[in-house]
Write a protein that holds these residues in place. Structure first.
Motif, PDB file in Angstrom:
ATOM      1  N   LEU A  90      12.412   3.802   5.177  1.00 57.80           N
ATOM      2  CA  LEU A  90      11.864   5.110   4.830  1.00 57.80           C
ATOM      3  C   LEU A  90      11.383   5.133   3.386  1.00 57.80           C
ATOM      4  O   LEU A  90      11.923   4.441   2.518  1.00 57.80           O
ATOM      5  CB  LEU A  90      12.936   6.191   5.018  1.00 57.80           C
ATOM      6  N   MET A  91      10.370   5.964   3.158  1.00 56.21           N
ATOM      7  CA  MET A  91       9.812   6.152   1.813  1.00 56.21           C
ATOM      8  C   MET A  91       9.713   7.645   1.544  1.00 56.21           C
ATOM      9  O   MET A  91       9.442   8.425   2.452  1.00 56.21           O
ATOM     10  CB  MET A  91       8.430   5.510   1.764  1.00 56.21           C
ATOM     11  N   ALA A  92       9.965   8.047   0.300  1.00 60.35           N
ATOM     12  CA  ALA A  92       9.757   9.448  -0.080  1.00 60.35           C
ATOM     13  C   ALA A  92       9.300   9.543  -1.529  1.00 60.35           C
ATOM     14  O   ALA A  92       9.589   8.666  -2.352  1.00 60.35           O
ATOM     15  CB  ALA A  92      11.042  10.256   0.113  1.00 60.35           C
TER      16      ALA A  92
ATOM     17  N   PHE B   5       0.858  -1.182   0.000  1.00 62.72           N
ATOM     18  CA  PHE B   5       0.000   0.000   0.000  1.00 62.72           C
ATOM     19  C   PHE B   5       0.896   1.234   0.000  1.00 62.72           C
ATOM     20  O   PHE B   5       1.726   1.403   0.899  1.00 62.72           O
ATOM     21  CB  PHE B   5      -0.939   0.009   1.219  1.00 62.72           C
ATOM     22  N   ILE B   6       0.732   2.104  -1.020  1.00 64.58           N
ATOM     23  CA  ILE B   6       1.645   3.249  -1.152  1.00 64.58           C
ATOM     24  C   ILE B   6       0.911   4.588  -1.157  1.00 64.58           C
ATOM     25  O   ILE B   6       1.546   5.625  -1.305  1.00 64.58           O
ATOM     26  CB  ILE B   6       2.522   3.119  -2.422  1.00 64.58           C
ATOM     27  N   GLY B   7      -0.411   4.572  -1.007  1.00 65.27           N
ATOM     28  CA  GLY B   7      -1.177   5.814  -1.039  1.00 65.27           C
ATOM     29  C   GLY B   7      -1.439   6.360   0.358  1.00 65.27           C
ATOM     30  O   GLY B   7      -1.019   5.762   1.344  1.00 65.27           O
TER      31      GLY B   7
ATOM     32  N   PRO C 292       1.155   5.575 -19.932  1.00 66.53           N
ATOM     33  CA  PRO C 292       0.592   6.753 -19.257  1.00 66.53           C
ATOM     34  C   PRO C 292      -0.737   6.400 -18.576  1.00 66.53           C
ATOM     35  O   PRO C 292      -1.506   5.602 -19.089  1.00 66.53           O
ATOM     36  CB  PRO C 292       0.363   7.756 -20.386  1.00 66.53           C
ATOM     37  N   ARG C 293      -0.958   7.014 -17.409  1.00 69.88           N
ATOM     38  CA  ARG C 293      -2.236   6.781 -16.702  1.00 69.88           C
ATOM     39  C   ARG C 293      -3.326   7.658 -17.283  1.00 69.88           C
ATOM     40  O   ARG C 293      -3.088   8.819 -17.604  1.00 69.88           O
ATOM     41  CB  ARG C 293      -2.095   7.103 -15.204  1.00 69.88           C
ATOM     42  N   GLU C 294      -4.543   7.114 -17.420  1.00 70.47           N
ATOM     43  CA  GLU C 294      -5.695   7.910 -17.817  1.00 70.47           C
ATOM     44  C   GLU C 294      -6.640   7.972 -16.646  1.00 70.47           C
ATOM     45  O   GLU C 294      -6.970   6.958 -16.065  1.00 70.47           O
ATOM     46  CB  GLU C 294      -6.415   7.251 -19.010  1.00 70.47           C
TER      47      GLU C 294
HETATM   48  C1  LIG Z   1       1.931   6.713  -8.778  1.00 70.62           C
HETATM   49  C2  LIG Z   1       3.044   6.530  -7.818  1.00 70.62           C
HETATM   50  C3  LIG Z   1       4.302   6.055  -8.249  1.00 70.62           C
HETATM   51  C4  LIG Z   1       4.631   5.693  -9.695  1.00 70.62           C
HETATM   52  O1  LIG Z   1       4.842   6.821 -10.477  1.00 70.62           O
HETATM   53  P1  LIG Z   1       5.214   6.643 -12.054  1.00 70.62           P
HETATM   54  O2  LIG Z   1       5.670   7.998 -12.439  1.00 70.62           O
HETATM   55  O3  LIG Z   1       3.945   6.246 -12.733  1.00 70.62           O
HETATM   56  O4  LIG Z   1       6.257   5.619 -12.173  1.00 70.62           O
HETATM   57  C5  LIG Z   1       5.270   5.863  -7.263  1.00 70.62           C
HETATM   58  N1  LIG Z   1       5.046   6.155  -5.968  1.00 70.62           N
HETATM   59  C6  LIG Z   1       3.867   6.628  -5.534  1.00 70.62           C
HETATM   60  C7  LIG Z   1       3.677   6.926  -4.093  1.00 70.62           C
HETATM   61  C8  LIG Z   1       2.833   6.835  -6.440  1.00 70.62           C
HETATM   62  O5  LIG Z   1       1.674   7.333  -5.998  1.00 70.62           O
END
Ligand SMILES: *Cc1c(COP(=O)(O)O)cnc(C)c1O
Length: 227
Positions: free
Chosen positions: A159-161, A77-79, A224-226
């Protein structure tokens, strides 16, 4: 280009960058960032051997977690973690990269089932120091990680950034260097901190140069994301 071709290209690029920057071969893991992608896209990557996927929203991830089954599949989970979604995240995911509030950490801990190993956690750091950005300040990382110590159902890994976009390799390396130095300052007391989650499609080279152990790649893999 297909997802399978893109995946092979990114894997080759990661191996080449490990070599270029003197990183141990295999020390950089690829996290496939699959937000907004249909389950068929994830399945194509999974069938080509990609076993780690990153999702940003529980509402969107739920159906994918149900649809894709593989014993070695790992969900990250990264959001932004909403407090009312901590339970399904703690049950369904193997990692949470975006932990920056004690309340969220406590809820993830309390909801993590005893039948599962501890939830892997990265602390999200606001390396740019912009008020609008998610994450805690570099100067507060040590205290925050110390406060997580009682949470036995969490395995704090590093850590994450997600720094603001910059152009040019040198400029891109700066925030990642700051994150690397921050982690290095903590590992003497906390050797289990082995993870730097940093680098996207835009700045993967800079992140690997500065010690990333997980790069989070969406666009370069799936297109690319849409929205
Ligand atoms: C969307 C996202 C990415 C990936 O980004 P891209 O430019 O599509 O590779 C990486 N980390 C987080 C936290 C994201 O939300």
């Amino acid at each position: 280009m297909t997802i399978v071709d893109n995946l092979a290209g990114i894997r080759a690029e990661i191996r080449a960058l490990e070599q270029k920057y003197g990183r141990r071969p295999g020390s950089v893991d690829l996290l496939a960032v699959s937000k907004t992608r249909p389950v068929e896209a994830l399945r194509a990557a999974l069938d080509a051997g990609q076993l780690a996927f990153g999702e940003n929203y529980w509402q969107e991830a739920e159906a994918k977690l149900t649809a894709l089954r593989h014993p070695d599949l790992r969900w990250h989970f990264i959001g932004p973690v909403q407090t009312n979604k901590t339970r399904p995240i703690a049950v369904g995911f193997d990692w949470a990269h975006s932990v920056a509030r004690l309340k969220v950490a406590r809820r993830l801990h309390d909801a993590r089932p005893e039948t599962l190993p501890p939830l892997n956690i990265c602390v999200q750091v606001n390396v740019d120091g912009e008020a609008s950005k998610a994450g805690i300040a570099l100067t507060e990382v040590g205290d925050f990680i110390a406060a997580l110590r009682p949470f036995k159902r969490l395995a704090v890994r590093g850590l994450m950034a997600l720094p603001a976009p910059r152009s040019g390799l040198e400029a891109q390396r700066r925030p990642f260097a700051a994150l690397r130095a921050c982690l290095a300052g903590l590992t003497a007391q906390a050797p289990q901190l082995d993870t730097l989650s940093m680098g996207t499609s835009q700045d993967m080279e800079a992140a690997i140069a500065e010690g990333a152990t997980i790069v989070r790649i969406g666009t370069a893999l799936f297109g690319p994301r849409e929205y």
